[in-house]
Design a protein around this motif. Structure first.
Motif, PDB file in Angstrom:
ATOM      1  N   GLN A  25       0.840  -1.217   0.000  1.00 27.58           N
ATOM      2  CA  GLN A  25       0.000   0.000   0.000  1.00 27.58           C
ATOM      3  C   GLN A  25       0.869   1.258   0.000  1.00 27.58           C
ATOM      4  O   GLN A  25       0.613   2.200  -0.738  1.00 27.58           O
ATOM      5  N   LEU A  26       1.907   1.252   0.850  1.00 32.66           N
ATOM      6  CA  LEU A  26       2.773   2.435   0.937  1.00 32.66           C
ATOM      7  C   LEU A  26       3.535   2.660  -0.364  1.00 32.66           C
ATOM      8  O   LEU A  26       3.786   3.798  -0.763  1.00 32.66           O
ATOM      9  N   LYS A  27       3.871   1.563  -1.036  1.00 27.35           N
ATOM     10  CA  LYS A  27       4.570   1.685  -2.325  1.00 27.35           C
ATOM     11  C   LYS A  27       3.642   2.320  -3.367  1.00 27.35           C
ATOM     12  O   LYS A  27       4.057   3.218  -4.108  1.00 27.35           O
ATOM     13  N   CYS A  28       2.393   1.861  -3.404  1.00 26.46           N
ATOM     14  CA  CYS A  28       1.410   2.426  -4.364  1.00 26.46           C
ATOM     15  C   CYS A  28       1.166   3.903  -4.046  1.00 26.46           C
ATOM     16  O   CYS A  28       1.142   4.746  -4.955  1.00 26.46           O
ATOM     17  N   LEU A  53      24.696   0.417   2.711  1.00 24.14           N
ATOM     18  CA  LEU A  53      24.158   1.307   1.678  1.00 24.14           C
ATOM     19  C   LEU A  53      22.627   1.230   1.734  1.00 24.14           C
ATOM     20  O   LEU A  53      21.946   2.177   2.089  1.00 24.14           O
ATOM     21  N   ARG A  54      22.080   0.059   1.412  1.00 27.24           N
ATOM     22  CA  ARG A  54      20.630  -0.110   1.310  1.00 27.24           C
ATOM     23  C   ARG A  54      19.905   0.162   2.631  1.00 27.24           C
ATOM     24  O   ARG A  54      18.870   0.840   2.655  1.00 27.24           O
ATOM     25  N   THR A  55      20.410  -0.384   3.722  1.00 26.11           N
ATOM     26  CA  THR A  55      19.690  -0.262   4.992  1.00 26.11           C
ATOM     27  C   THR A  55      19.672   1.189   5.446  1.00 26.11           C
ATOM     28  O   THR A  55      18.621   1.733   5.809  1.00 26.11           O
ATOM     29  N   ARG A  56      20.825   1.822   5.370  1.00 21.91           N
ATOM     30  CA  ARG A  56      20.908   3.217   5.804  1.00 21.91           C
ATOM     31  C   ARG A  56      20.009   4.110   4.932  1.00 21.91           C
ATOM     32  O   ARG A  56      19.217   4.906   5.441  1.00 21.91           O
ATOM     33  N   VAL A  57      20.124   3.951   3.603  1.00 19.14           N
ATOM     34  CA  VAL A  57      19.382   4.852   2.707  1.00 19.14           C
ATOM     35  C   VAL A  57      17.877   4.572   2.780  1.00 19.14           C
ATOM     36  O   VAL A  57      17.075   5.501   2.818  1.00 19.14           O
ATOM     37  N   SER A  58      17.492   3.309   2.839  1.00 19.52           N
ATOM     38  CA  SER A  58      16.050   3.005   2.855  1.00 19.52           C
ATOM     39  C   SER A  58      15.388   3.522   4.126  1.00 19.52           C
ATOM     40  O   SER A  58      14.270   4.064   4.077  1.00 19.52           O
ATOM     41  N   PHE A  59      16.045   3.390   5.264  1.00 14.18           N
ATOM     42  CA  PHE A  59      15.430   3.901   6.497  1.00 14.18           C
ATOM     43  C   PHE A  59      15.424   5.428   6.532  1.00 14.18           C
ATOM     44  O   PHE A  59      14.445   6.042   6.961  1.00 14.18           O
ATOM     45  N   GLU A  60      16.500   6.030   6.057  1.00 14.73           N
ATOM     46  CA  GLU A  60      16.565   7.493   6.108  1.00 14.73           C
ATOM     47  C   GLU A  60      15.552   8.113   5.134  1.00 14.73           C
ATOM     48  O   GLU A  60      14.797   9.023   5.496  1.00 14.73           O
ATOM     49  N   VAL A  61      15.524   7.595   3.913  1.00 15.41           N
ATOM     50  CA  VAL A  61      14.576   8.126   2.918  1.00 15.41           C
ATOM     51  C   VAL A  61      13.142   7.772   3.333  1.00 15.41           C
ATOM     52  O   VAL A  61      12.226   8.587   3.193  1.00 15.41           O
ATOM     53  N   ASP A 274      28.697 -11.884 -13.317  1.00 17.07           N
ATOM     54  CA  ASP A 274      28.064 -10.703 -13.916  1.00 17.07           C
ATOM     55  C   ASP A 274      26.882 -11.081 -14.808  1.00 17.07           C
ATOM     56  O   ASP A 274      25.843 -10.434 -14.768  1.00 17.07           O
ATOM     57  N   ASP A 275      27.082 -12.116 -15.657  1.00 21.86           N
ATOM     58  CA  ASP A 275      26.007 -12.450 -16.609  1.00 21.86           C
ATOM     59  C   ASP A 275      24.724 -12.851 -15.886  1.00 21.86           C
ATOM     60  O   ASP A 275      23.620 -12.510 -16.337  1.00 21.86           O
ATOM     61  N   VAL A 276      24.851 -13.509 -14.749  1.00 18.04           N
ATOM     62  CA  VAL A 276      23.660 -13.917 -13.983  1.00 18.04           C
ATOM     63  C   VAL A 276      23.091 -12.728 -13.203  1.00 18.04           C
ATOM     64  O   VAL A 276      21.880 -12.478 -13.229  1.00 18.04           O
ATOM     65  N   ALA A 277      23.954 -11.953 -12.561  1.00 20.21           N
ATOM     66  CA  ALA A 277      23.476 -10.796 -11.778  1.00 20.21           C
ATOM     67  C   ALA A 277      22.780  -9.776 -12.676  1.00 20.21           C
ATOM     68  O   ALA A 277      21.803  -9.139 -12.262  1.00 20.21           O
ATOM     69  N   ASP A 278      23.263  -9.624 -13.904  1.00 22.92           N
ATOM     70  CA  ASP A 278      22.708  -8.611 -14.817  1.00 22.92           C
ATOM     71  C   ASP A 278      21.806  -9.225 -15.882  1.00 22.92           C
ATOM     72  O   ASP A 278      21.361  -8.521 -16.801  1.00 22.92           O
ATOM     73  N   GLY A 279      21.552 -10.509 -15.776  1.00 23.26           N
ATOM     74  CA  GLY A 279      20.751 -11.198 -16.792  1.00 23.26           C
ATOM     75  C   GLY A 279      19.268 -10.929 -16.643  1.00 23.26           C
ATOM     76  O   GLY A 279      18.818 -10.329 -15.657  1.00 23.26           O
ATOM     77  N   ASP A 280      18.496 -11.409 -17.627  1.00 18.60           N
ATOM     78  CA  ASP A 280      17.060 -11.081 -17.626  1.00 18.60           C
ATOM     79  C   ASP A 280      16.270 -11.873 -16.577  1.00 18.60           C
ATOM     80  O   ASP A 280      15.086 -11.619 -16.391  1.00 18.60           O
ATOM     81  N   ARG A 281      16.920 -12.790 -15.889  1.00 10.89           N
ATOM     82  CA  ARG A 281      16.226 -13.523 -14.816  1.00 10.89           C
ATOM     83  C   ARG A 281      16.587 -12.967 -13.434  1.00 10.89           C
ATOM     84  O   ARG A 281      16.159 -13.503 -12.422  1.00 10.89           O
ATOM     85  N   SER A 282      17.371 -11.897 -13.419  1.00 10.22           N
ATOM     86  CA  SER A 282      17.799 -11.326 -12.136  1.00 10.22           C
ATOM     87  C   SER A 282      16.806 -10.285 -11.627  1.00 10.22           C
ATOM     88  O   SER A 282      16.377  -9.405 -12.373  1.00 10.22           O
ATOM     89  N   LEU A 283      16.482 -10.375 -10.341  1.00 10.77           N
ATOM     90  CA  LEU A 283      15.594  -9.384  -9.699  1.00 10.77           C
ATOM     91  C   LEU A 283      16.379  -8.469  -8.770  1.00 10.77           C
ATOM     92  O   LEU A 283      15.781  -7.747  -7.966  1.00 10.77           O
ATOM     93  N   ILE A 284      17.705  -8.490  -8.848  1.00 10.71           N
ATOM     94  CA  ILE A 284      18.465  -7.884  -7.743  1.00 10.71           C
ATOM     95  C   ILE A 284      18.241  -6.389  -7.557  1.00 10.71           C
ATOM     96  O   ILE A 284      18.241  -5.921  -6.426  1.00 10.71           O
ATOM     97  N   PHE A 285      17.999  -5.651  -8.629  1.00 12.66           N
ATOM     98  CA  PHE A 285      17.819  -4.206  -8.410  1.00 12.66           C
ATOM     99  C   PHE A 285      16.395  -3.848  -7.965  1.00 12.66           C
ATOM    100  O   PHE A 285      16.238  -3.040  -7.039  1.00 12.66           O
ATOM    101  N   PRO A 286      15.337  -4.431  -8.560  1.00 18.92           N
ATOM    102  CA  PRO A 286      14.006  -4.226  -7.949  1.00 18.92           C
ATOM    103  C   PRO A 286      13.972  -4.704  -6.496  1.00 18.92           C
ATOM    104  O   PRO A 286      13.311  -4.102  -5.643  1.00 18.92           O
ATOM    105  N   GLN A 287      14.722  -5.770  -6.230  1.00 17.69           N
ATOM    106  CA  GLN A 287      14.813  -6.301  -4.861  1.00 17.69           C
ATOM    107  C   GLN A 287      15.423  -5.258  -3.928  1.00 17.69           C
ATOM    108  O   GLN A 287      14.908  -5.009  -2.832  1.00 17.69           O
ATOM    109  N   ALA A 288      16.500  -4.617  -4.370  1.00 16.66           N
ATOM    110  CA  ALA A 288      17.138  -3.582  -3.534  1.00 16.66           C
ATOM    111  C   ALA A 288      16.184  -2.403  -3.341  1.00 16.66           C
ATOM    112  O   ALA A 288      16.042  -1.870  -2.232  1.00 16.66           O
ATOM    113  N   ALA A 289      15.495  -1.999  -4.407  1.00 17.68           N
ATOM    114  CA  ALA A 289      14.584  -0.843  -4.317  1.00 17.68           C
ATOM    115  C   ALA A 289      13.441  -1.113  -3.344  1.00 17.68           C
ATOM    116  O   ALA A 289      12.958  -0.201  -2.661  1.00 17.68           O
ATOM    117  N   ASN A 290      13.017  -2.355  -3.263  1.00 16.69           N
ATOM    118  CA  ASN A 290      11.907  -2.687  -2.367  1.00 16.69           C
ATOM    119  C   ASN A 290      12.260  -2.557  -0.894  1.00 16.69           C
ATOM    120  O   ASN A 290      11.368  -2.528  -0.038  1.00 16.69           O
TER     121      ASN A 290
END
Ligand code: CP
Ligand code: NVA
Length: 309
Positions: A25-28, A53-61, A274-290
């Motif tokens: 709900q908060l994301k929407c 990086l992620r923990t500090r920025v996500s809580f502060e923002v 790299d190929d797996v982390a940046d491949g089309d089956r990777s969720l790592i950046f949406p995962q970080a944003a969440n």
């Protein structure tokens, strides 16, 4: 007594599912123009004994989006348990801020903070648990698959804080959990027993062969082989963990719908290529944003109700 977020074992599945809905709900709401100021005038004190990086920025923002603000308290400033006792830090901060988030080495430190604090305490990672990450990962999985129930998550690598919180999250959210680790680096049996206690209907398994572990998985998840505080073991760990690298060959042994997750930071070329982390089956950046949205839900749940929000 304030409610805390220290370990997913302390929460009921119903309450955690409620937190996930709140995160969605908060994301929407945020995407539709911004969050309501549910934490107006409130301050979160953030103690960091380790880098972030992620923990500090996500809580502060997150605090900023909710109308409050956060104060960063680095290792050199607080000296948790060294310059000042954990109990004294907890009681001093409780008189000035409305919530505490702490990233610590010893899990007992975050438990002790919560014992002495009269405001909610959030575990932003300890040597044993990372509940904020695991809750956030359930949000990412739910968004991708449209459900969590009945999915199969395979964790590859060190039986560490991430593995422990994921095992508990899988139990709460109805995912089957397989963990594959080298001998001597297995997840604590106590954690697996705790997960079974939460949800006896899911399969929880150990599979030492990574190629067999990924068969049938919907989600392949890995983490660093060398957690913060283990730097002296780097070379030894890199040798031992090599067969658990999440690379194209291992991904090829998983079903075609399987996605790749990593809590980050990633040591590319080590636990993941790299190929797996940046491949089309990777969720790592949406995962970080969440992390942002999941952390907001925790903040609102723990701190919002205190002022009638
Ligand atoms: N995943 C995670 O907690 O990242 P940070 O260590 O950067 O906070
Ligand atoms: N297992 C890693 C997680 C980092 C977010 C660590 O503890 O360093």
């Amino acid at each position: 007594m304030p409610r805390n977020f220290l370990d997913l074992a302390d929460w009921t599945s119903v309450d955690l599912q409620g937190l996930l809905q709140l995160a969605q709900q908060l994301k929407c709401e945020w995407r539709d123009g911004g969050n309501r100021p549910l934490l107006a005038g409130q301050t979160l004190g953030m103690i960091f004994q380790k880098a972030s990086l992620r923990t500090r920025v996500s809580f502060e923002v997150g605090m900023k989006h909710l109308g409050g603000h956060a104060i960063m308290l680095g290792a050199d400033e607080v000296g948790l348990g060294q310059r000042e006792s954990v109990a004294d830090v907890a009681r001093v901060l409780s008189g000035m801020v409305q919530g505490i988030m702490a990233r610590v080495y010893a899990h007992s430190d975050v438990v002790e903070l919560a014992h002495w604090a009269s405001v909610p305490v959030i575990n932003g990672l300890s040597d044993d648990r990372h509940p904020c990450q695991a809750l956030s990962d359930m949000l990412t999985i739910n968004e991708h698959f449209g459900r969590t129930d009945g999915l199969r998550l395979c964790y590859l690598g060190d039986g560490n804080n991430i593995a422990a919180s994921l095992a508990l999250a899988c139990a709460h959210f109805g995912l089957h959990f397989t963990v594959s680790s080298p001998e001597g680096y297995a997840l604590d049996e106590e954690v697996l027993a705790g997960a079974e206690k939460i949800n006896a209907r899911i399969d929880i398994g150990l599979q030492s062969d990574p190629a067999l572990a990924v068969a049938g998985a919907d989600i392949l998840y890995t983490d660093t082989w060398v957690s913060m505080g283990q730097e002296a073991e780097t070379e030894e760990r890199r040798q031992v963990f090599r067969p658990w690298q999440l690379n194209a060959a291992l991904l090829g042994k998983a079903p075609s719908q399987a996605v790749v997750m990593h809590d980050l930071p990633a040591y590319r070329g080590k636990e993941i290529t790299d190929d797996v982390a940046d491949g089309d089956r990777s969720l790592i950046f949406p995962q970080a944003a969440n992390r942002l949205h999941a952390q907001k839900a925790i903040l609102v749940e723990l701190m919002g109700k205190r002022c009638g929000a």
